[in-house]
Design a protein around this motif. Structure first.
Motif, PDB file in Angstrom:
ATOM      1  N   SER A   1      50.906  50.777  55.148  1.00 33.11           N
ATOM      2  CA  SER A   1      49.801  49.841  55.262  1.00 33.11           C
ATOM      3  C   SER A   1      48.807  50.394  56.264  1.00 33.11           C
ATOM      4  N   THR A   2      47.544  50.262  55.944  1.00 26.83           N
ATOM      5  CA  THR A   2      46.520  50.758  56.856  1.00 26.83           C
ATOM      6  C   THR A   2      46.115  49.708  57.863  1.00 26.83           C
ATOM      7  N   GLY A   3      46.589  48.478  57.676  1.00 25.93           N
ATOM      8  CA  GLY A   3      46.213  47.413  58.588  1.00 25.93           C
ATOM      9  C   GLY A   3      44.809  46.913  58.324  1.00 25.93           C
ATOM     10  N   SER A   4      44.323  47.133  57.131  1.00 23.85           N
ATOM     11  CA  SER A   4      42.967  46.736  56.789  1.00 23.85           C
ATOM     12  C   SER A   4      42.897  45.235  56.557  1.00 23.85           C
ATOM     13  N   VAL A   5      41.795  44.635  56.946  1.00 26.28           N
ATOM     14  CA  VAL A   5      41.581  43.216  56.728  1.00 26.28           C
ATOM     15  C   VAL A   5      41.402  42.939  55.239  1.00 26.28           C
ATOM     16  N   LEU A   6      40.862  43.893  54.511  1.00 28.05           N
ATOM     17  CA  LEU A   6      40.573  43.681  53.096  1.00 28.05           C
ATOM     18  C   LEU A   6      41.833  43.606  52.240  1.00 28.05           C
ATOM     19  N   GLU A   7      42.980  44.093  52.761  1.00 25.48           N
ATOM     20  CA  GLU A   7      44.208  44.025  51.967  1.00 25.48           C
ATOM     21  C   GLU A   7      44.704  42.591  51.816  1.00 25.48           C
ATOM     22  N   SER A   8      44.364  41.712  52.761  1.00 21.42           N
ATOM     23  CA  SER A   8      44.863  40.341  52.711  1.00 21.42           C
ATOM     24  C   SER A   8      43.895  39.375  52.034  1.00 21.42           C
ATOM     25  N   VAL A   9      42.733  39.812  51.617  1.00 21.12           N
ATOM     26  CA  VAL A   9      41.754  38.942  50.970  1.00 21.12           C
ATOM     27  C   VAL A   9      42.153  38.747  49.510  1.00 21.12           C
ATOM     28  N   PRO A  10      42.275  37.492  49.064  1.00 22.51           N
ATOM     29  CA  PRO A  10      42.617  37.277  47.651  1.00 22.51           C
ATOM     30  C   PRO A  10      41.442  37.635  46.743  1.00 22.51           C
ATOM     31  N   VAL A  11      41.748  38.133  45.579  1.00 21.74           N
ATOM     32  CA  VAL A  11      40.723  38.506  44.615  1.00 21.74           C
ATOM     33  C   VAL A  11      40.366  37.271  43.794  1.00 21.74           C
ATOM     34  N   PRO A  12      39.085  36.876  43.765  1.00 21.40           N
ATOM     35  CA  PRO A  12      38.717  35.675  42.991  1.00 21.40           C
ATOM     36  C   PRO A  12      38.843  35.935  41.494  1.00 21.40           C
ATOM     37  N   ALA A  13      39.191  34.857  40.773  1.00 24.45           N
ATOM     38  CA  ALA A  13      39.318  34.968  39.315  1.00 24.45           C
ATOM     39  C   ALA A  13      37.920  35.075  38.706  1.00 24.45           C
ATOM     40  N   VAL A  14      37.790  35.919  37.721  1.00 20.81           N
ATOM     41  CA  VAL A  14      36.508  36.111  37.044  1.00 20.81           C
ATOM     42  C   VAL A  14      36.373  35.050  35.968  1.00 20.81           C
ATOM     43  N   THR A  15      35.283  34.294  36.027  1.00 23.37           N
ATOM     44  CA  THR A  15      35.032  33.257  35.021  1.00 23.37           C
ATOM     45  C   THR A  15      33.794  33.629  34.222  1.00 23.37           C
ATOM     46  N   ALA A  16      33.776  33.188  32.970  1.00 25.94           N
ATOM     47  CA  ALA A  16      32.624  33.459  32.105  1.00 25.94           C
ATOM     48  C   ALA A  16      31.472  32.537  32.510  1.00 25.94           C
ATOM     49  N   PRO A  17      30.242  33.013  32.425  1.00 28.80           N
ATOM     50  CA  PRO A  17      29.109  32.151  32.783  1.00 28.80           C
ATOM     51  C   PRO A  17      28.954  31.024  31.756  1.00 28.80           C
ATOM     52  N   ALA A  18      28.440  29.912  32.214  1.00 31.53           N
ATOM     53  CA  ALA A  18      28.240  28.747  31.334  1.00 31.53           C
ATOM     54  C   ALA A  18      27.123  29.043  30.332  1.00 31.53           C
ATOM     55  N   ALA A  19      27.244  28.453  29.159  1.00 33.69           N
ATOM     56  CA  ALA A  19      26.219  28.639  28.121  1.00 33.69           C
ATOM     57  C   ALA A  19      24.944  27.926  28.564  1.00 33.69           C
TER      58      ALA A  19
END
Length: 122
Positions: A83-101
């Motif tokens: 582990s590099t101890g990076s802060v970015l490793e603990s950030v959750p990845v947001p789910a990709v949603t389709a844009p509204a029509a």
């Protein structure tokens, strides 16, 4: 960089500088040929032939240390950290949603298409 890698890098640089110095001090194979015909003395600090054995063995030992340190640095450089101890490793990845029509605006007049039936507006 870890302290061990820094130590190996320092050993490698000192070994390289020592090898350069030893190689520049040594006589070439043709240097003794000129001395045989009287163009100078072949004796040096170590005598006529004593320096060749000492300097060549020293150069061989330094070359071995240089190659071993090079391999050690290559191994340490290729090792993947857990582990590099990076802060970015603990950030959750947001789910990709389709844009509204896009909403259809019924107030915009639309020109009729030729040959199509016209539907009365509500």
């Amino acid at each position: 960089m870890s302290a061990f890698a820094t130590l190996i890098l320092a050993v490698q640089m000192l070994t390289a500088l020592a090898m350069i110095g030893l190689i520049l001090i040594q006589h070439g194979k043709g240097a003794d040929m000129g001395a045989a015909f009287g163009s100078g003395t072949s004796g040096s600090l170590f005598g006529a032939s004593g320096s060749a054995n000492f300097l060549s063995r020293s150069t061989g030992v330094l070359a071995t240390v240089f190659f071993v340190s090079t391999l050690a640095l290559a191994y340490l450089g290729n090792a993947r950290p857990v582990s590099t101890g990076s802060v970015l490793e603990s950030v959750p990845v947001p789910a990709v949603t389709a844009p509204a029509a896009p909403a259809v605006d019924s107030t915009i007049p639309v020109a009729p298409v030729q040959g199509a039936e016209q539907v009365p507006a509500k």
